[in-house]
Each structure stands twice: as C-alpha cells, then as structure tokens.
Design a protein around this motif. Structure first.
Motif, mmCIF file in Angstrom:
data_model
loop_
_atom_site.group_PDB
_atom_site.id
_atom_site.type_symbol
_atom_site.label_atom_id
_atom_site.label_comp_id
_atom_site.label_asym_id
_atom_site.label_seq_id
_atom_site.Cartn_x
_atom_site.Cartn_y
_atom_site.Cartn_z
ATOM 1 N N ALA A 139 0.832 -1.194 0.000
ATOM 2 C CA ALA A 139 0.000 0.000 0.000
ATOM 3 C C ALA A 139 0.875 1.255 0.000
ATOM 4 O O ALA A 139 0.527 2.268 -0.623
ATOM 5 N N TYR A 140 2.003 1.187 0.700
ATOM 6 C CA TYR A 140 2.969 2.293 0.707
ATOM 7 C C TYR A 140 3.483 2.525 -0.716
ATOM 8 O O TYR A 140 3.540 3.660 -1.202
ATOM 9 N N LEU A 141 3.816 1.464 -1.398
ATOM 10 C CA LEU A 141 4.272 1.561 -2.782
ATOM 11 C C LEU A 141 3.152 2.047 -3.705
ATOM 12 O O LEU A 141 3.394 2.804 -4.656
ATOM 13 N N ALA A 142 1.918 1.632 -3.410
ATOM 14 C CA ALA A 142 0.781 1.993 -4.272
ATOM 15 C C ALA A 142 0.534 3.495 -4.300
ATOM 16 O O ALA A 142 -0.106 3.990 -5.234
ATOM 17 N N GLU A 143 1.032 4.229 -3.295
ATOM 18 C CA GLU A 143 0.870 5.674 -3.318
ATOM 19 C C GLU A 143 1.482 6.275 -4.579
ATOM 20 O O GLU A 143 0.974 7.256 -5.128
ATOM 21 N N LEU A 144 2.580 5.683 -5.052
ATOM 22 C CA LEU A 144 3.217 6.168 -6.279
ATOM 23 C C LEU A 144 2.303 5.961 -7.477
ATOM 24 O O LEU A 144 2.222 6.819 -8.369
ATOM 25 N N ALA B 63 13.698 -8.982 6.694
ATOM 26 C CA ALA B 63 14.499 -9.285 5.504
ATOM 27 C C ALA B 63 13.637 -9.263 4.244
ATOM 28 O O ALA B 63 14.076 -8.791 3.184
ATOM 29 N N HIS B 64 12.405 -9.748 4.364
ATOM 30 C CA HIS B 64 11.474 -9.741 3.233
ATOM 31 C C HIS B 64 11.169 -8.305 2.800
ATOM 32 O O HIS B 64 11.177 -7.984 1.596
ATOM 33 N N LEU B 65 10.931 -7.423 3.771
ATOM 34 C CA LEU B 65 10.637 -6.025 3.452
ATOM 35 C C LEU B 65 11.833 -5.344 2.797
ATOM 36 O O LEU B 65 11.675 -4.586 1.829
ATOM 37 N N MET B 66 13.028 -5.632 3.315
ATOM 38 C CA MET B 66 14.224 -5.027 2.740
ATOM 39 C C MET B 66 14.447 -5.508 1.308
ATOM 40 O O MET B 66 14.822 -4.730 0.424
ATOM 41 N N HIS B 67 14.194 -6.788 1.077
ATOM 42 C CA HIS B 67 14.338 -7.346 -0.273
ATOM 43 C C HIS B 67 13.314 -6.720 -1.219
ATOM 44 O O HIS B 67 13.631 -6.397 -2.381
ATOM 45 N N THR B 68 12.096 -6.529 -0.730
ATOM 46 C CA THR B 68 11.054 -5.897 -1.537
ATOM 47 C C THR B 68 11.440 -4.462 -1.877
ATOM 48 O O THR B 68 11.313 -4.018 -3.026
ATOM 49 N N ALA B 69 11.940 -3.733 -0.876
ATOM 50 C CA ALA B 69 12.296 -2.331 -1.075
ATOM 51 C C ALA B 69 13.423 -2.154 -2.083
ATOM 52 O O ALA B 69 13.470 -1.144 -2.800
ATOM 53 N N GLU B 70 14.320 -3.138 -2.151
ATOM 54 C CA GLU B 70 15.431 -3.048 -3.095
ATOM 55 C C GLU B 70 14.945 -2.958 -4.539
ATOM 56 O O GLU B 70 15.603 -2.366 -5.396
ATOM 57 N N LYS B 71 13.783 -3.540 -4.803
ATOM 58 C CA LYS B 71 13.237 -3.552 -6.160
ATOM 59 C C LYS B 71 12.578 -2.220 -6.527
ATOM 60 O O LYS B 71 12.298 -1.967 -7.700
#
Length: 224
Positions: free
Chosen positions: A17-22, A67-75
């Motif tokens: 949802a944070y990403l969806a703001e974009l 770790a999952h969130l960090m991996h997601t954020a890298e993308k």
C-alpha cells in the motif's frame, strides 16, 4: 465530464500500500479530475504480535519479515524503507492509526481542516513507519502525524470520543468484507465489478480507468 471513482482499501502497515501511493499519484497526474480517489481501510495487521510470529514462524519470525521487506524495497528505489522495521519498532496494530485517520476524514468532510489534509495524514502515517521507523500504533505518534498534516488533534480525538470515528472505521471493514477484499491494497472500480489487488502496476490501473471513461452503455459490459 465523466469521473471514475476509485476506492482504495489498504492497511497503513502494508508495504504494498505504501508503494501503491506512487501509482495513485501517477493516476492523478494522468487523469486529473477524471478520477476520484477514495481511501478506505481493511484489516491486515490487526494484531501483529500474533500475526507476524505465526505467519513467519518457519521463515525467521520478525527477522525474516524484516528481511522480506528489505528485499522488496530493493526492487523499488522510489520508496524509502528504514532498516529497523519490525526489529526495533513493532506497532501492536494498525487499527488505532486507521481510527484516527477516519477521524481526519470526518473532520475534513465537515470542513474542520483543509481539503486534502486527511489524505496527507494517510501518507504521513505510512512515511512515519516505513521511512522513519516510528511506532504508529502509539496514540502520541498518530496525533503528531495528524497535526503535521493540518488536522487538529483535539478535533480528531473528539470524533473518536463521540463514536463517529469508530462507526466510520467499522463501515470500512464491513464494506471490505462485503466486497470480498482479499488484502491490501485493493482498488475497486465500476461499483465493485472490477477489483485490482496487490502489487498492481500503473498500466493495469490505467487500462481499467480508460475503459470506464469510454462510457459503455448501461447494458454493455466493460472489457476490462
């Protein structure tokens, strides 16, 4: 002029949802007044002390989730994600933040704060957690985010105290259940006929909006 309502159900502790703001910003930039974004809430992180250890029990618990969130954020370099999420800061629930944000929406609708303040508070709540690693499960943090967005904390708390914010949040959760919203975020268009769930790309949202702007006749189904 035709206006396409887009109802966005989300949980403020959901990274997608944070990403969806974009994507929402891109939709607004492309379509302007031809779209109307309506923010509502669904319950995903209802009790994090139960949900995360249970869901991630065989994948490292809180450390694995981090770790999952960090991996997601890298993308997605467009978003900022703090490395300490769910390690040093663990909001107990998203419900308290949702409650104060519903109060902000009610306050804006009544003319208590400037147009756009409630949405600014939603964005601010997500940034407070994901970017700044603040505990948005805490009332003091929630109120400080609202104040920074232009919503008076006293008015927001008044709407909680008189029960109106509780009623509005309950309505969101009930509607999400009735519409069979699967998770966060879910974009609902065309009076519930079209639902876009999860990490949906901008072009998918754009295609659905363009089809609805085509104004098919009442007896003609949308091709999306």
């Amino acid at each position: 002029m035709t206006t396409v309502p887009i109802v966005c159900f989300s949980d403020v502790l959901c990274i997608w949802a944070y990403l969806a703001e974009l994507r929402i910003d891109a939709v607004r930039k492309a379509f302007g007044d031809q779209v109307s974004i309506q923010h509502r809430f669904c319950s995903v992180f209802w009790d994090t002390a139960r949900k995360i250890p249970a869901t991630w029990a065989d994948r490292g618990g809180y450390e694995g989730f981090n770790a999952h969130l960090m991996h997601t954020a890298e993308k997605f370099p467009e978003i900022e994600v703090h490395p300490d999420l769910w390690l040093s800061v663990r909001p107990a629930s998203s419900w308290g933040a949702h409650l104060l944000l519903k109060a902000a929406q009610l306050d804006e609708a009544a003319g208590g704060c400037a147009p756009g303040a409630a949405e600014a508070a939603i964005h601010g709540m997500r940034r407070a957690f994901f970017r700044d690693a603040r505990d948005i499960g805490a009332r003091a943090v929630q109120l400080s985010v609202l104040e920074a967005a232009g919503v008076a904390p006293g008015r927001a708390e008044g709407l909680v105290d008189n029960g109106q914010a509780f009623a509005a949040l309950a309505s969101d959760y009930q509607e999400a259940e009735a519409m069979k919203v699967q998770g966060s975020p879910t974009f609902v268009l065309n009076e519930g006929r079209q639902k876009l769930y999860g990490n949906v790309g901008y072009r998918i949202i754009e295609a659905n909006v363009l089809e609805l702007l085509r104004e098919p006749k009442a007896d003609q189904a949308s091709w999306c």
